[in-house]
Design a protein around this motif. Structure first.
Motif, PDB file in Angstrom:
ATOM      1  N   UNK A  57       0.846  -0.965   0.094  1.00  0.00           N
ATOM      2  CA  UNK A  57      -0.008  -0.021  -0.157  1.00  0.00           C
ATOM      3  C   UNK A  57       0.559   1.354  -0.019  1.00  0.00           C
ATOM      4  N   UNK A  58       1.767   1.189   0.699  1.00  0.00           N
ATOM      5  CA  UNK A  58       2.805   2.028   0.948  1.00  0.00           C
ATOM      6  C   UNK A  58       3.040   2.328   0.067  1.00  0.00           C
ATOM      7  N   UNK A  59       4.369   1.447  -1.021  1.00  0.00           N
ATOM      8  CA  UNK A  59       4.633   1.777  -1.827  1.00  0.00           C
ATOM      9  C   UNK A  59       3.743   2.240  -3.193  1.00  0.00           C
ATOM     10  N   UNK A  60       2.505   1.781  -3.513  1.00  0.00           N
ATOM     11  CA  UNK A  60       1.521   2.456  -4.414  1.00  0.00           C
ATOM     12  C   UNK A  60       1.494   4.133  -4.090  1.00  0.00           C
ATOM     13  N   UNK A  61       1.417   3.809  -2.695  1.00  0.00           N
ATOM     14  CA  UNK A  61       1.763   5.786  -2.622  1.00  0.00           C
ATOM     15  C   UNK A  61       2.554   6.409  -2.511  1.00  0.00           C
ATOM     16  N   UNK A  62       3.454   6.107  -2.951  1.00  0.00           N
ATOM     17  CA  UNK A  62       4.944   6.426  -2.881  1.00  0.00           C
ATOM     18  C   UNK A  62       4.389   6.700  -4.661  1.00  0.00           C
ATOM     19  N   UNK A  63       4.124   5.708  -5.567  1.00  0.00           N
ATOM     20  CA  UNK A  63       4.082   5.974  -7.080  1.00  0.00           C
ATOM     21  C   UNK A  63       3.171   6.885  -7.350  1.00  0.00           C
ATOM     22  N   UNK A  64       2.296   6.906  -6.699  1.00  0.00           N
ATOM     23  CA  UNK A  64       0.775   8.056  -6.808  1.00  0.00           C
ATOM     24  C   UNK A  64       1.533   9.334  -6.823  1.00  0.00           C
ATOM     25  N   UNK A  65       2.243   9.689  -5.647  1.00  0.00           N
ATOM     26  CA  UNK A  65       2.448  10.598  -5.369  1.00  0.00           C
ATOM     27  C   UNK A  65       3.892  11.215  -6.518  1.00  0.00           C
ATOM     28  N   UNK A  66       4.525  10.432  -7.271  1.00  0.00           N
ATOM     29  CA  UNK A  66       5.472  10.762  -8.197  1.00  0.00           C
ATOM     30  C   UNK A  66       6.273  10.326  -8.414  1.00  0.00           C
ATOM     31  N   UNK A  67       6.486   9.132  -7.573  1.00  0.00           N
ATOM     32  CA  UNK A  67       8.101   8.513  -7.310  1.00  0.00           C
ATOM     33  C   UNK A  67       8.511   7.392  -8.741  1.00  0.00           C
ATOM     34  N   UNK A  68       9.533   7.666  -9.607  1.00  0.00           N
ATOM     35  CA  UNK A  68       9.688   6.908 -10.834  1.00  0.00           C
ATOM     36  C   UNK A  68      10.036   5.265 -10.000  1.00  0.00           C
ATOM     37  N   UNK A  69      10.707   5.549  -9.424  1.00  0.00           N
ATOM     38  CA  UNK A  69      11.023   3.790  -8.963  1.00  0.00           C
ATOM     39  C   UNK A  69      11.011   3.606  -7.400  1.00  0.00           C
ATOM     40  N   UNK A  70      10.545   1.895  -6.255  1.00  0.00           N
ATOM     41  CA  UNK A  70      10.368   1.963  -5.520  1.00  0.00           C
ATOM     42  C   UNK A  70      11.354   1.398  -5.517  1.00  0.00           C
ATOM     43  N   UNK A  71      12.076   0.711  -3.611  1.00  0.00           N
ATOM     44  CA  UNK A  71      12.467   0.063  -3.944  1.00  0.00           C
ATOM     45  C   UNK A  71      12.894  -0.618  -2.102  1.00  0.00           C
ATOM     46  N   UNK A  72      12.836  -1.545  -1.855  1.00  0.00           N
ATOM     47  CA  UNK A  72      12.850  -2.004  -0.618  1.00  0.00           C
ATOM     48  C   UNK A  72      14.614  -2.711  -0.357  1.00  0.00           C
ATOM     49  N   UNK A  73      14.635  -2.947   1.174  1.00  0.00           N
ATOM     50  CA  UNK A  73      14.923  -4.195   1.863  1.00  0.00           C
ATOM     51  C   UNK A  73      14.523  -4.263   3.380  1.00  0.00           C
ATOM     52  N   UNK A  74      15.013  -5.689   3.819  1.00  0.00           N
ATOM     53  CA  UNK A  74      14.947  -5.447   5.408  1.00  0.00           C
ATOM     54  C   UNK A  74      14.895  -7.119   5.604  1.00  0.00           C
ATOM     55  N   UNK A  75      13.816  -7.574   4.692  1.00  0.00           N
ATOM     56  CA  UNK A  75      13.887  -9.904   4.818  1.00  0.00           C
ATOM     57  C   UNK A  75      15.502 -10.147   3.717  1.00  0.00           C
ATOM     58  N   UNK A  76      15.914 -11.404   4.493  1.00  0.00           N
ATOM     59  CA  UNK A  76      17.247 -11.171   3.432  1.00  0.00           C
ATOM     60  C   UNK A  76      16.803 -12.112   2.170  1.00  0.00           C
TER      61      UNK A  76
END
Length: 411
Positions: free
Chosen positions: A276-295
């Protein structure tokens, strides 16, 4: 001027040693591959022990490295770093200041920490590949509040730290179990002041009405099911999204980075709140979303034409040999994802080169020492990594094809 923009993304870099003295053609292959892109990005999964010093604030999972590791990452081909993660505050504010100083000295585009919240939460910008690239990086914990940056206020100094995406955790219980917890709480007859004392150095969590209980810092909710729920704080999210929207509105290509350890029981599963948060970031104008944490590798999604990498696993993973929690083979398999964009920001395609973190020999024989760098996977292993990633991504309507040990996604 190039008509395209290429961004190479890797798993996180938990780096403890300088790799510049290594002479190995397998490492050279990785370096040349990274340097072929306009932007090469990773998450620096440590803090730098530099001239500001610091104090170790963790036990077994403490992580710090000498400034030389940044020179090593630069020579590997990286020019962009996320600095927001669970190890960024392992030396406290001095580690934050040293990491900032060294990342700037090595001319990285870097974001996610700062001398206060205003600076930690900025979209940092740099011209890379004939395009101004913006990077915002944040961490969602779990972690104590004192590791996150705060601005100065009346009677309170600013705090160097990490850019925080604030989330809360609550456990849903059915009526019988909920009433049992409430009965136990009532037997202790604890006051609000006592709960606040136990909550230090945190503030006690807020509860809403009779259907929620603060049981010494853990929130339980009356429900018709058993579930763990992660909720993104609306005010915190609004701050992050407004910064993204502001810079995207100026024509900046914004890369959004999120680090968190609120994993699902199945590490490969994408938490719903992250999607949900990734979608919100793209909706806000981000061109790319990337995440880490779980290895481990998690799914890739194309949302409104923009790529979302829910988890790229590891790239450099310098752990102690006796740390058994990292023994699953999934931890040592990943990809380097290269996103090709038109200069206007439209995604053309994504190529995926499978890698083995620490080398194929150590993956098949745990008695072997792992290489301190990744190598390209070949043959059946390369196909297996891509097939598993394709399967995970299919649930997000992403079609991943494979040819000659290289994966490809076309929006």
């Amino acid at each position: 001027m190039s008509a395209h923009l290429s961004i190479a993304l890797t798993g996180q870099s938990l780096i403890r040693q300088d790799l510049r003295t290594i002479n190995d053609p397998r490492l050279d292959e990785i370096v040349q591959f990274l340097k072929a892109s306009d932007i090469a990005f990773t998450n620096l999964e440590t803090t730098i022990h530099g001239r500001h010093g610091g104090w170790p604030l963790k036990g077994s999972y403490f992580g710090a490295a000498a400034p030389e590791v940044l020179a090593s990452l630069k020579e590997l081909g990286f020019n962009s770093l996320a600095l927001a993660n669970n190890h960024a505050f392992d030396l406290g504010p001095p580690g934050i200041l040293s990491t900032l100083e060294e990342a700037s000295a090595h001319d990285f585009l870097h974001a996610g920490i700062g001398p206060d919240r205003r600076h930690a939460g900025k979209v940092e910008k740099k011209v890379l590949g004939s395009r101004t690239i913006g990077l915002i990086a944040m961490d969602a914990g779990p972690g104590p509040s004192f590791m996150y940056a705060e601005n100065e206020s009346e009677g309170r100094m600013s705090r160097p730290g990490i850019n925080r995406l604030k989330v809360s955790r609550a456990f849903e219980l059915d009526k019988e179990a909920f009433n049992m917890i409430r009965s136990i709480q009532n037997r202790f007859q604890s006051s609000d002041l006592e709960r606040a004392n136990y909550a230090q150095p945190e503030d006690p969590p807020k509860v809403n009405g009779e259907d929620e209980i603060d049981f010494y810092g853990t929130v339980f909710l009356r429900s018709d099911q058993y579930a763990r729920r992660i909720v993104v704080d609306e005010h915190s999210a609004r701050i992050q999204l407004s910064v993204i929207a502001e810079e995207a509105g100026r024509g900046i290509f914004v890369v959004v980075y999120l680090h968190h350890h609120h994993w699902e029981p199945n590490w490969q599963q994408v938490p719903p709140w992250v999607r949900d948060f990734a979608h919100s970031c793209i909706d806000a104008g981000a061109g790319l979303f990337v995440s880490h944490g779980a290895p481990v590798l998690q799914a890739i999604e194309i949302y409104h034409g923009s790529p979302i990498f829910y988890g790229l696993g590891n790239f450099l993973f310098h752990t102690d040999k006796d740390e058994q929690e990292w023994s699953p083979s999934e931890v040592w398999k990943s990809v380097i994802a290269t996103c090709n964009f038109e200069m206007g920001g439209r995604l053309l395609d994504i190529s995926l080169r499978p890698i083995i973190v620490g080398g194929a020999e150590a993956l098949s024989d745990r008695q072997r020492d792992r290489l301190p760098f990744p190598v390209f996977a070949e043959g059946k292993m390369a196909k297996a990594i891509l097939d598993e990633l394709a399967s995970r991504s299919a649930g997000f309507d992403t079609i991943l094809s494979e040819e000659n040990e290289i994966g490809r996604i076309v929006p």
